[in-house]
Each structure stands twice: as C-alpha cells, then as structure tokens.
Design an enzyme around this catalytic site. Structure first.
Site, PDB file in Angstrom:
ATOM      1  N   CYS A 163      22.416  53.780  70.893  1.00  0.00           N
ATOM      2  CA  CYS A 163      21.624  53.299  71.705  1.00  0.00           C
ATOM      3  C   CYS A 163      21.571  53.123  73.090  1.00  0.00           C
ATOM      4  O   CYS A 163      20.749  52.699  73.779  1.00  0.00           O
ATOM      5  CB  CYS A 163      21.636  51.507  71.275  1.00  0.00           C
ATOM      6  SG  CYS A 163      21.394  51.247  69.497  1.00  0.00           S
ATOM      7  N   SER A 164      22.726  53.821  73.557  1.00  0.00           N
ATOM      8  CA  SER A 164      22.960  54.107  75.305  1.00  0.00           C
ATOM      9  C   SER A 164      22.083  55.446  75.432  1.00  0.00           C
ATOM     10  O   SER A 164      22.523  55.433  76.758  1.00  0.00           O
ATOM     11  CB  SER A 164      24.366  53.999  75.282  1.00  0.00           C
ATOM     12  OG  SER A 164      24.893  52.771  75.149  1.00  0.00           O
TER      13      SER A 164
END
Length: 381
Positions: free
Chosen positions: A157-158
C-alpha cells in the site's frame, strides 16, 4: 532543480458493489457453509461462520461501496471471486496494462504532455499479474513511449509514495527529466471474499502521477521524501510461483478446498495489531519528517493519507495535527472507493485539492504491509 507533481489521472472500473450487495452474498455463503457443516459445527470440529452487515462494515472501515473490474463472480455465493478471461500475451493488453495505460493517458492529457515527453514509467503496486515482462514496460509500449525505461516495484500500500520518491531520485540523478508513477490495483483478485474481517476492504482502480523537473515550477513542488520499512507478518498475501513446489513437498494440494473461509495465499491481516502498531509509527514518521525540514505541523494545509480505514486516518490526523484538528485537513475518499491499496493517496490528492493555495505546504503519506511507510512533503506552486 525544481521537481514537481504536475498532473494525475484515474482509471475507474465500470462496476460498483455496495455494502448491501456484498453482505447479501456473504451472508448467503455463511448460511450455506453452516448448513453444509452443521454436524462438524455441532461436534466442535468446525466453527460456525458469522453474518456480516452493512452497518458493521461502515463502522469498522468507513466504506460504503467499492469499484471492481468484474462483479458477477464476486456476488455469486458459489464463487465469490472475480472472473477474468485470460488474455494472450503479446496480442492483447494485460488487464493491468490496460488500466494503467488509461490512467497514464489521462494524466498526460492533464499535464499537456505526450507519451514521448516521458523518460521513465514506474508501475508501483501491491500485486502483479505476472513476474515478467514488467507490466510497466507493457504500459510504456501501450501509451506509445518509444524511448526511456520502465520497471515494476512492489511496496504494497506504500507503493505510490515510494514510487514518487524513486521518480524524484531518478530526476535528481540525471537519469530522467519526467517520470510517470502508475499504481494499478486489482485488489479484487487477491482479496478473500469469504473472510468476514476483510471481505469488504478493497476496491479496484488505477492511478497515474506525472513527476517532472521544471524551470518554471507548476503543480506541487516535491520538497522532501522519507521512506521507512520494518518487517512484519501482520499483513500478508503469499501467493507466488513457489506455491507449486511447496505444495508438492507438503502433499497438500496447491489450491485448498474453496469452501474454506480462509486461504493461505490470499490477503490476510491482523487488523487490530496493524491499527495499534502502524498508526503511531505513521504519525511519528510524518512528524519527524516535518521536523527534519523545519516545518511546524500547524503549517500543513492538507494531509493526503492512504485510505486504509477511516479510524486510522482520524487517529493519524489527530496525532500529527492535534486532537482538535480540522478533519478537512485529511480528506476521506474511502467511502466511495474502498481501500485501493497503493492508489489511495493519489485518489485523495486527485479528488481533494480544493482550497489549497499557492505556497501551502501539504503531506502525502502511505503505509501498509512490510511494514512500509512513505511521506512526501509538497508545496503548492
């Protein structure tokens, strides 16, 4: 040298699933499962599954609906997975490349650029439908970019903020003048739609961001980037090319009984642990990043955060900006899109720039499996 984010673009799938639709399917599956295994449940061999509800989902996450590429399979209680017809490599665009190319073309149009104005494409996602050739290279080809480089990267998700950091670093090093970061998320493919704790979390989408060096700055200047990773198994998605060999070694079939509610290889998380451990670390990372750049948190006009969960967004906002912080500082788009993994802070950025004035300082931050945390300090030009 001034490096700026000058444009973004989104590819939004045609299909949408409301909480109510999702719950109806899930609860039918639960009833069927409990009826099928009634004797084993009565003897204690198996545990009865529990119903979900739209109210539970919204309270737990803030999500009301999500976009998906295909919904019939997901909403079929006997399948509960999207159905994607195979595409022939080299003759048809892969689904990921098709989505990514559309988002990138929209970002290029918004920036007033052509594909050959780019020097690089980074496809930064939480999952890839194949290992090689790189999806980024396919996107490069699909948009008509005839020179430069392209590569894939995965920081869950980063990936958006990590991708922006790599794009800026490529420009600072002289490797490129303009780089596109493309976040393609087909989260419906890795989500276990039979798991009550996570069946509602994700949505599909693609986002693209143009990062470029400019003599006359425009858009948002990239002031500084900060990246942190720390190993954790509290968020996992283990499906990979080693599964075949591991299943042969263990004697367990590669694909376990689809009737079981939890599958090893699909997305799993220890949600409460993630909340307790990640929120303070994200707030600390942003606060430290601001301090390193001699910026008081009260100077920040907008926090574009990863849309993991409305409660996480609220806690991070209050920890960084103070308990009485205006919630408008951290826009929330999760209700309409769901958690779109790496693309989510770009969606928040794309949809929520109203009121940001020239000279205003802002932060984009993402966080997820790894653990991984990225922070990008931006200034509106």
């Amino acid at each position: 040298m001034t490096i700026c984010i000058t444009a973004t673009g989104l590819h939004i799938p045609a299909h949408k699933i409301s909480n109510e639709e999702l719950v109806a399917t899930f609860n039918t599956y639960v009833d069927n499962y409990n009826a099928k295994h009634a004797d084993a449940i009565a003897s204690g061999e198996k545990v009865a599954l529990q119903h979900s509800s739209a109210e539970f989902i919204e309270k737990a996450s803030g999500i009301k609906s999500r976009y998906v590429i295909e919904k019939e399979g997901i909403l079929n209680p006997d399948i509960m997975a999207p159905i994607f017809p195979a595409r022939k490599l080299g003759e048809e665009l892969s689904i990921m490349a098709e989505m990514g190319a559309d988002a990138l073309n929209k970002a290029l149009a918004n920036a007033g650029l052509s594909a050959d104005d780019l020097d690089g494409v980074i496809c930064a996602c939480s999952n890839f439908q194949r290992a090689m050739p790189a999806i980024a290279i396919e996107i490069q080809h699909a948009v008509g970019m005839t020179h430069g480089f392209a590569f894939d990267m995965n920081v869950a998700c980063s990936a958006a903020t990590f991708g922006i950091a790599q794009a800026a670093a490529s420009i600072r090093s002289g490797l490129a003048k303009r780089v596109a970061v493309v976040n393609v998320e087909i989260t419906s493919g890795h989500l276990n739609w039979r798991n009550r704790d996570s069946h509602f979390i994700f949505g599909d989408i693609a986002a693209a961001t143009i990062v470029e060096e400019l003599d006359t700055p425009k858009g948002y200047e990239v002031i500084s980037t900060k990246l942190i990773t720390q190993f954790s198994t509290n968020i996992t998605s283990e499906y990979g090319f080693m599964d075949r060999s591991e299943s042969l070694a263990s004697g367990v079939p590669m694909h376990s009984d689809i009737d079981e509610p939890v599958t090893k290889s699909l997305f799993l998380q220890e949600g409460r642990k993630v909340f307790r451990e990640v929120c303070p670390k994200v707030a600390e990372t942003i606060s430290t990043h601001l301090a390193e750049n001699h910026i008081d948190p009260q100077q920040i006009k907008r926090l574009w955060l990863h849309q993991a969960n409305i409660n996480m967004i609220d806690l991070i906002l209050r920890t960084v900006m103070g308990k009485d912080a205006d919630k408008a500082i951290a826009p929330v788009v999760i209700a309409n899109y769901g958690n779109t993994s790496s693309a989510s802070p770009i969606i928040a950025f794309h949809d929520s720039q109203e009121g940001v004035q020239s000279g205003d300082l802002c932060v984009m931050s993402s966080f997820g499996a790894g653990y991984s945390i990225g922070s990008v300090i931006l200034k509106k030009v």
